[in-house]
Scaffold this motif. Structure first.
Motif, PDB file in Angstrom:
ATOM      1  N   HIS A   1       1.651  -3.703  11.148  1.00  0.00           N
ATOM      2  CA  HIS A   1       1.023  -3.279   9.610  1.00  0.00           C
ATOM      3  C   HIS A   1       1.197  -4.534   8.835  1.00  0.00           C
ATOM      4  O   HIS A   1       2.154  -5.069   8.491  1.00  0.00           O
TER       5      HIS A   1
ATOM      6  N   CYS B   1       0.883  -1.296   0.089  1.00  0.00           N
ATOM      7  CA  CYS B   1       0.042  -0.088  -0.011  1.00  0.00           C
ATOM      8  C   CYS B   1       0.874   1.294  -0.007  1.00  0.00           C
ATOM      9  O   CYS B   1       0.401   2.537  -0.192  1.00  0.00           O
TER      10      CYS B   1
ATOM     11  N   HIS C   1      -1.424  -7.000   5.425  1.00  0.00           N
ATOM     12  CA  HIS C   1      -2.425  -6.913   4.742  1.00  0.00           C
ATOM     13  C   HIS C   1      -2.863  -8.419   4.445  1.00  0.00           C
ATOM     14  O   HIS C   1      -2.212  -9.433   4.673  1.00  0.00           O
TER      15      HIS C   1
HETATM   16 ZN   LIG Z   1       0.438  -1.635   3.610  1.00  0.00          ZN
END
Ligand SMILES: [Zn+2]
Ligand SMILES: [Zn+2]
Length: 187
Positions: A159, A148, A161
């Motif tokens: 973090h 991202c 995904h």
């Molecule tokens: Zn990301």
């Protein structure tokens, strides 16, 4: 007359007048000069007109004037991993023989123009060689998320995904087992 006669008022043009041509005579100088334009490599460089602090020694030798010195300058650029702006400093050493006669000098060797020498190319070469090709804001900069683009330093260690793109998602909705494929991608 030389075709490349130097402008004595240019900041990086230095007079060797005081030195004479007697081998062994020597002079030390401390200077602050404005950084020349376009002194950068890739993502980092010395800003134009920034203060460059120089300590140099001019020495008359048989063939010319030997210049030995150090230069310190500020750097500004971008982190090659996270693209944040960064500032730092560089210190370089250099040594260059400026020949009295262009005929004695090799093709790439500098020579004096009368009593003047131009230190800018010497300084520029030393800085360009010393600039980091991949500057980083800090040694352990984690860079950007490849999914991202968010800064991982800001997003934090948690973090992540769901590793599903739309093709897998539609297959999964048909209840087809695609787990092994995804494990390969993690590697
Ligand atoms: Zn990301
Ligand atoms: Zn960084």
């Amino acid at each position: 007359m030389s075709l490349h006669s130097l402008d004595p008022r240019a900041p990086w043009v230095i007079s060797t007048h005081d030195l004479g041509r007697r081998p062994g005579s020597m002079r030390k100088m401390t200077l602050v000069l404005p950084a020349p334009v376009d002194l950068n490599v890739g993502m980092i460089g010395v800003p134009k007109d920034a203060d460059v602090e120089l300590d140099i020694r001019l020495e008359a030798v048989m063939e010319g004037v030997l210049v030995t010195g150090t230069a310190g300058a500020p750097l500004s650029g971008e982190c090659s991993r996270c693209l944040d702006p960064l500032t730092s400093e560089i210190e370089v050493g250099f040594q260059e023989l400026f020949f009295y006669s262009a005929e004695d000098a090799g093709e790439d060797d500098p020579s004096l123009d009368g009593e003047l020498l131009d230190l800018e190319p010497t300084f520029r070469d030393a800085v360009v060689l010393a600039l980091p090709l991949s500057p980083v804001c800090r040694e352990d900069c984690p860079g950007l998320c490849t999914e991202c683009g968010v800064s991982l330093a800001e997003a934090g260690p948690d973090h992540r995904h769901e590793r599903l793109d739309s093709r897998w998602a539609s297959l999964q909705s048909l209840n087809i087992d695609v787990v092994d494929k995804q494990d390969d991608q993690e590697a």
